[in-house]
Design a protein around this motif. Structure first.
Motif, PDB file in Angstrom:
ATOM      1  N   ASN A 174      43.734  63.402  19.172  1.00 44.15           N
ATOM      2  CA  ASN A 174      43.585  62.571  17.974  1.00 44.15           C
ATOM      3  C   ASN A 174      42.138  62.411  17.538  1.00 44.15           C
ATOM      4  OD1 ASN A 174      46.293  62.225  18.127  1.00 44.15           O
ATOM      5  ND2 ASN A 174      46.260  60.058  18.579  1.00 44.15           N
ATOM      6  N   GLN A 175      41.273  62.110  18.487  1.00 47.10           N
ATOM      7  CA  GLN A 175      39.890  61.804  18.148  1.00 47.10           C
ATOM      8  C   GLN A 175      39.184  63.007  17.535  1.00 47.10           C
ATOM      9  OE1 GLN A 175      38.435  60.206  21.868  1.00 47.10           O
ATOM     10  NE2 GLN A 175      38.811  58.104  21.199  1.00 47.10           N
ATOM     11  N   LYS A 176      39.474  64.209  18.061  1.00 52.48           N
ATOM     12  CA  LYS A 176      38.851  65.415  17.507  1.00 52.48           C
ATOM     13  C   LYS A 176      39.303  65.644  16.075  1.00 52.48           C
ATOM     14  CE  LYS A 176      38.346  67.821  21.942  1.00 52.48           C
ATOM     15  NZ  LYS A 176      38.713  69.019  22.736  1.00 52.48           N
ATOM     16  N   ILE A 177      40.610  65.481  15.829  1.00 54.85           N
ATOM     17  CA  ILE A 177      41.134  65.699  14.492  1.00 54.85           C
ATOM     18  C   ILE A 177      40.640  64.610  13.544  1.00 54.85           C
ATOM     19  CG2 ILE A 177      43.250  65.828  13.118  1.00 54.85           C
ATOM     20  CD1 ILE A 177      44.603  67.131  15.485  1.00 54.85           C
ATOM     21  N   LYS A 178      40.541  63.390  14.037  1.00 51.13           N
ATOM     22  CA  LYS A 178      40.021  62.292  13.212  1.00 51.13           C
ATOM     23  C   LYS A 178      38.610  62.620  12.735  1.00 51.13           C
ATOM     24  CE  LYS A 178      38.616  57.426  13.448  1.00 51.13           C
ATOM     25  NZ  LYS A 178      38.559  56.200  14.294  1.00 51.13           N
ATOM     26  N   GLN A 183      34.797  64.464   8.534  1.00 54.80           N
ATOM     27  CA  GLN A 183      33.729  65.371   8.112  1.00 54.80           C
ATOM     28  C   GLN A 183      34.120  66.127   6.849  1.00 54.80           C
ATOM     29  OE1 GLN A 183      33.201  67.671  11.704  1.00 54.80           O
ATOM     30  NE2 GLN A 183      31.577  66.331  12.457  1.00 54.80           N
ATOM     31  N   VAL A 184      35.357  66.601   6.811  1.00 58.80           N
ATOM     32  CA  VAL A 184      35.837  67.331   5.635  1.00 58.80           C
ATOM     33  C   VAL A 184      35.891  66.407   4.421  1.00 58.80           C
ATOM     34  CG1 VAL A 184      37.814  68.524   4.628  1.00 58.80           C
ATOM     35  CG2 VAL A 184      37.114  69.037   6.971  1.00 58.80           C
ATOM     36  N   ALA A 185      36.396  65.187   4.618  1.00 60.69           N
ATOM     37  CA  ALA A 185      36.481  64.230   3.508  1.00 60.69           C
ATOM     38  C   ALA A 185      35.099  63.927   2.936  1.00 60.69           C
ATOM     39  CB  ALA A 185      37.159  62.947   3.980  1.00 60.69           C
ATOM     40  N   SER A 186      34.118  63.789   3.809  1.00 63.19           N
ATOM     41  CA  SER A 186      32.748  63.508   3.349  1.00 63.19           C
ATOM     42  C   SER A 186      32.236  64.635   2.456  1.00 63.19           C
ATOM     43  CB  SER A 186      31.820  63.320   4.549  1.00 63.19           C
ATOM     44  OG  SER A 186      32.179  62.177   5.302  1.00 63.19           O
ATOM     45  N   ALA A 210      41.812  70.664   8.424  1.00 63.76           N
ATOM     46  CA  ALA A 210      41.266  69.625   9.306  1.00 63.76           C
ATOM     47  C   ALA A 210      42.304  69.098  10.283  1.00 63.76           C
ATOM     48  CB  ALA A 210      40.698  68.473   8.473  1.00 63.76           C
ATOM     49  N   GLY A 211      43.573  69.475  10.075  1.00 63.10           N
ATOM     50  CA  GLY A 211      44.625  69.033  10.994  1.00 63.10           C
ATOM     51  C   GLY A 211      45.340  67.782  10.563  1.00 63.10           C
ATOM     52  N   TRP A 223      41.661  56.925   8.637  1.00 64.94           N
ATOM     53  CA  TRP A 223      40.523  57.670   9.181  1.00 64.94           C
ATOM     54  C   TRP A 223      39.471  57.929   8.108  1.00 64.94           C
ATOM     55  CZ3 TRP A 223      43.667  61.979  12.138  1.00 64.94           C
ATOM     56  CH2 TRP A 223      44.208  61.427  13.311  1.00 64.94           C
ATOM     57  N   ILE A 224      39.897  58.516   6.978  1.00 69.91           N
ATOM     58  CA  ILE A 224      38.903  58.935   5.992  1.00 69.91           C
ATOM     59  C   ILE A 224      38.377  57.760   5.168  1.00 69.91           C
ATOM     60  CG2 ILE A 224      39.935  61.230   5.894  1.00 69.91           C
ATOM     61  CD1 ILE A 224      41.076  60.550   3.184  1.00 69.91           C
ATOM     62  N   LYS A 225      39.122  56.662   5.141  1.00 74.45           N
ATOM     63  CA  LYS A 225      38.625  55.483   4.435  1.00 74.45           C
ATOM     64  C   LYS A 225      37.347  54.965   5.076  1.00 74.45           C
ATOM     65  CE  LYS A 225      40.095  50.943   2.723  1.00 74.45           C
ATOM     66  NZ  LYS A 225      41.193  49.945   2.691  1.00 74.45           N
ATOM     67  N   GLU A 226      37.212  55.196   6.392  1.00 70.32           N
ATOM     68  CA  GLU A 226      36.023  54.731   7.106  1.00 70.32           C
ATOM     69  C   GLU A 226      34.750  55.404   6.593  1.00 70.32           C
ATOM     70  OE1 GLU A 226      36.559  55.297  11.269  1.00 70.32           O
ATOM     71  OE2 GLU A 226      38.400  54.113  11.389  1.00 70.32           O
ATOM     72  N   VAL A 227      34.876  56.628   6.050  1.00 66.55           N
ATOM     73  CA  VAL A 227      33.686  57.369   5.608  1.00 66.55           C
ATOM     74  C   VAL A 227      33.632  57.499   4.087  1.00 66.55           C
ATOM     75  CG1 VAL A 227      33.581  58.675   7.764  1.00 66.55           C
ATOM     76  CG2 VAL A 227      34.881  59.608   5.843  1.00 66.55           C
TER      77      VAL A 227
END
Length: 242
Positions: A174-178, A183-186, A210-211, A223-227
């Motif tokens: 999970n953590q790797k995919i997160k 990174q992709v979202a950014s 990105a999985g 996940w992506i909301k954080e970045v």
């Protein structure tokens, strides 16, 4: 005396972290224990801490794996716990956390290691006496198409590797995919600053490369909301069609 168990349930951790006995017949849960439950289940839901009995992955429609291992099965009870509305005791006893994963999470969050599980002088890796041997396994979990997982144990040099298969599922990746999704979202928002979080979740770069497609949209969104840039987080999604 500190526990040396490799895994403990969220129920056990929540009570022992508060200095209380989890085996007592608790009719009412103490506030400190409730707070521990909310913290731990929230971290499991967001993928911050790995849970050996709950995976964030989507369950294929033809999967033979037990649905109890999928977090989607328990979403209502999990959310009720995180928001402090109710605490499903069966779920809290079902959710198990590995000692090593708990240690990693505490370090990442700058949380002092609780003494009930990590006594003074405790070491992350067992060191055998001079001339002695020890079996130190590194576990890797690989889901299969049939819904089973293959658990591979990497042993020290000179010892044979072992493989076993069980009808369980683990979120160890999970953590790797997160991180990959973030990174992709950014990068997406650098090129398309007008894109909403909802649209980013559905983007092929997130889903396919990105999985993100292996997880519930709600999980990937968190996940992506954080970045996400501040202006994106404050932007409302598209209105629903009437």
């Amino acid at each position: 005396m500190a526990l040396l168990n490799s895994e403990l349930s969220v129920w056990d951790i929540g009570f022992r972290w508060a200095g209380l006995d989890p085996d007592r017949p608790w009719l009412r849960l103490p506030l400190a224990v409730k707070d521990n439950f909310r913290l731990l289940m929230g971290a499991i839901h967001s993928g911050e801490i790995l849970c050996g009995t709950l995976t964030l992955a989507k369950r294929p429609s033809d999967s033979k794996a037990n649905p109890q291992f999928y977090i989607r099965t328990h979403l209502d009870a999990l959310r009720a716990c995180v928001h402090g509305h109710s605490y499903n005791r069966k779920l809290l006893r079902w959710a198990e956390v590995n000692r090593y994963d708990f240690h990693q999470w505490c370090e990442a969050m700058s949380i002092p290691l609780p003494s009930f599980w990590f006594p003074p002088g405790w070491k992350m890796r067992f060191e055998a006496p001079e001339g002695g041997t020890h079996a130190m396994w590194a576990r890797h979990v690989e889901p299969s198409d049939e819904g089973f997982v293959h658990i591979r144990y990497e042993t020290p040099p000179g010892m044979d590797n072992e493989t076993e298969t069980g009808e369980i599922s683990s979120p160890r990746q999970n953590q790797k995919i997160k991180i990959c999704c973030q990174q992709v979202a950014s990068e997406i928002w650098k090129e398309k600053p007008e894109m909403t979080i909802a649209d980013a979740v559905r983007d092929d770069m997130i889903q396919k490369y990105a999985g993100g497609g292996y997880f519930q949209d709600e999980t990937v969104r968190g996940w992506i909301k954080e970045v996400a840039p501040p202006e994106v987080r404050s932007r409302k999604g598209r209105p629903r069609k009437k």
